[in-house]
Design a protein around this motif. Structure first.
Motif, PDB file in Angstrom:
ATOM      1  N   VAL A  88       7.269  -0.988  12.145  1.00 32.89           N
ATOM      2  CA  VAL A  88       6.868   0.353  11.506  1.00 32.89           C
ATOM      3  C   VAL A  88       6.178   1.360  12.263  1.00 32.89           C
ATOM      4  CG1 VAL A  88       6.299   1.250   9.257  1.00 32.89           C
ATOM      5  CG2 VAL A  88       7.063  -1.312   9.340  1.00 32.89           C
ATOM      6  N   GLN A  89       6.847   2.592  12.036  1.00 30.96           N
ATOM      7  CA  GLN A  89       6.097   3.740  12.647  1.00 30.96           C
ATOM      8  C   GLN A  89       5.968   4.468  11.507  1.00 30.96           C
ATOM      9  OE1 GLN A  89       5.139   7.070  13.214  1.00 30.96           O
ATOM     10  NE2 GLN A  89       7.249   7.520  14.518  1.00 30.96           N
ATOM     11  N   HIS A  90       4.932   4.571  10.919  1.00 35.87           N
ATOM     12  CA  HIS A  90       4.708   5.500   9.592  1.00 35.87           C
ATOM     13  C   HIS A  90       3.210   5.741   9.493  1.00 35.87           C
ATOM     14  CE1 HIS A  90       5.770   5.988   4.931  1.00 35.87           C
ATOM     15  NE2 HIS A  90       5.037   7.059   5.600  1.00 35.87           N
ATOM     16  N   ARG A  91       2.882   7.019   9.395  1.00 37.12           N
ATOM     17  CA  ARG A  91       1.559   7.373   9.217  1.00 37.12           C
ATOM     18  C   ARG A  91       0.747   6.833   8.349  1.00 37.12           C
ATOM     19  NH1 ARG A  91      -0.187  11.727  12.060  1.00 37.12           N
ATOM     20  NH2 ARG A  91      -2.200  11.243  11.313  1.00 37.12           N
ATOM     21  N   LEU A  92       1.339   6.531   6.988  1.00 41.15           N
ATOM     22  CA  LEU A  92       0.834   5.964   5.942  1.00 41.15           C
ATOM     23  C   LEU A  92      -0.280   4.642   6.151  1.00 41.15           C
ATOM     24  CD1 LEU A  92       3.053   5.923   3.060  1.00 41.15           C
ATOM     25  CD2 LEU A  92       1.106   7.362   2.960  1.00 41.15           C
ATOM     26  N   LEU A  93       0.474   4.005   7.332  1.00 40.46           N
ATOM     27  CA  LEU A  93      -0.135   2.528   7.828  1.00 40.46           C
ATOM     28  C   LEU A  93      -1.376   3.000   8.910  1.00 40.46           C
ATOM     29  CD1 LEU A  93       2.714   0.423   7.805  1.00 40.46           C
ATOM     30  CD2 LEU A  93       0.692   0.338   6.136  1.00 40.46           C
ATOM     31  N   ASP A  94      -1.672   4.160   9.109  1.00 48.19           N
ATOM     32  CA  ASP A  94      -2.695   4.564  10.210  1.00 48.19           C
ATOM     33  C   ASP A  94      -4.036   4.604   9.533  1.00 48.19           C
ATOM     34  OD1 ASP A  94      -0.788   4.376  12.366  1.00 48.19           O
ATOM     35  OD2 ASP A  94      -0.501   6.299  12.235  1.00 48.19           O
ATOM     36  N   GLY A  95      -3.880   4.805   7.969  1.00 53.22           N
ATOM     37  CA  GLY A  95      -5.195   5.019   7.419  1.00 53.22           C
ATOM     38  C   GLY A  95      -5.402   4.020   6.282  1.00 53.22           C
ATOM     39  N   ASP A  96      -5.903   4.441   5.080  1.00 50.05           N
ATOM     40  CA  ASP A  96      -6.008   3.640   3.974  1.00 50.05           C
ATOM     41  C   ASP A  96      -5.218   4.178   2.684  1.00 50.05           C
ATOM     42  OD1 ASP A  96      -7.675   1.849   5.209  1.00 50.05           O
ATOM     43  OD2 ASP A  96      -9.370   3.294   4.874  1.00 50.05           O
ATOM     44  N   SER A  97      -4.225   4.764   2.835  1.00 47.24           N
ATOM     45  CA  SER A  97      -3.345   5.380   1.967  1.00 47.24           C
ATOM     46  C   SER A  97      -2.847   4.260   0.744  1.00 47.24           C
ATOM     47  CB  SER A  97      -2.012   6.260   2.280  1.00 47.24           C
ATOM     48  OG  SER A  97      -1.394   6.486   1.208  1.00 47.24           O
ATOM     49  N   SER A  98      -3.238   4.706  -0.515  1.00 46.67           N
ATOM     50  CA  SER A  98      -2.674   3.741  -1.660  1.00 46.67           C
ATOM     51  C   SER A  98      -1.303   3.740  -1.546  1.00 46.67           C
ATOM     52  CB  SER A  98      -3.284   4.467  -2.937  1.00 46.67           C
ATOM     53  OG  SER A  98      -2.787   5.832  -3.174  1.00 46.67           O
ATOM     54  N   MET A  99      -0.486   4.586  -1.187  1.00 44.54           N
ATOM     55  CA  MET A  99       0.981   4.579  -1.029  1.00 44.54           C
ATOM     56  C   MET A  99       1.650   3.503  -0.337  1.00 44.54           C
ATOM     57  SD  MET A  99       2.158   8.542  -1.086  1.00 44.54           S
ATOM     58  CE  MET A  99       3.740   8.154  -0.925  1.00 44.54           C
TER      59      MET A  99
END
Length: 254
Positions: A124-135
């Motif tokens: 997966v290349q997705h910025r949501l997973l680069d931080g702590d996003s609840s999404m």
């Protein structure tokens, strides 16, 4: 009527959207302009196109595709602008869908999807997973098993000689415009590193658009809130999907 999918897919996809929510009027006009652009593109390249999905459309292959993607976490609760057809000798599916940030801001995405010829590890290349996003829980329900691999930064051009003021300005811009983290998230780091190496050999930029390979599917997506793209830009977006699929499939499964 905006298309809905079966209950199984909705369990994951679009969970942060209120059932009655939609785009603001100005954003909806821009989104419809984007959809009109995809309709013209589909006509030019002889792809099947449906502006809206009604209950009678959500049967057979269309329903199967959307339900499969919904179960994997992709936002398919508000689908329109459905395209289907051959692109680079692959059967591809395209659609626009609404998603929302954790703060509730709603926006339109454009997704392209293709079935992979074999099922490999998740990459997966997705910025949501680069931080702590609840999404991230909605988009990537199996994220707790992912590890992160960081790829080397691309070489930067040699800086020109500057005076003191020029160096100060350049340093400030470098701090402000930080590059997108070159990170992949995966349950098999060896496999993901091999995919990255294959992409580099092919000259394929893995960070040009956001994407995920999981559950036997590869999906590429981007923000699609305006009608500003031309057909050449849409074609480049379409080209990325089969090129990446070829790269993923050629990589040996560890």
């Amino acid at each position: 009527m905006v298309g809905q999918v079966g209950h199984g897919g909705i369990d994951w996809a679009g969970a942060v959207l209120d059932p009655e929510s939609g785009l603001e009027p100005a954003a909806e006009r821009e989104a419809r302009a984007a959809l009109a652009g995809w309709q013209q593109f589909a006509r030019k390249y002889r792809l099947a196109f449906r502006a809206e999905l009604h209950s009678e459309d959500l049967d057979g292959e269309t329903a199967e595709v959307l339900d499969s993607l919904g179960r994997l976490g992709f936002p398919v609760a508000r689908v329109r602008g459905w395209t289907q057809g051959a692109w680079s000798d692959r059967s591809c599916f395209g659609f626009s869908a609404l998603d929302a940030t954790a703060a509730g801001s709603i926006y339109q995405l454009r997704c392209n999807a293709v079935r992979l010829r074999r099922t490999g590890p998740d990459v997966v290349q997705h910025r949501l997973l680069d931080g702590d996003s609840s999404m991230a829980a909605t988009w990537h329900p199996n994220r707790e098993r992912y590890k992160t691999i960081a790829l080397p930064d691309l070489p930067r051009p040699q800086p020109r000689q500057r005076g003191r003021l020029g160096r100060f300005t350049a340093d400030a811009l470098d701090r402000f415009f930080r590059p997108v983290p070159r990170q992949l998230h995966t349950d098999d780091p060896v496999y993901a590193a091999a995919v990255a190496a294959a992409a580099e050999r092919d000259g394929l930029d893995l960070f040009r658009w956001t994407w995920a390979a999981k559950g036997g599917w590869l999906v590429v997506w981007k923000s699609d809130g305006t009608g500003g793209d031309n057909h050449q830009q849409r074609a480049r977006f379409m080209d990325f999907l089969p090129a990446l699929a070829d790269c993923v499939e050629r990589t040996g499964i560890a």
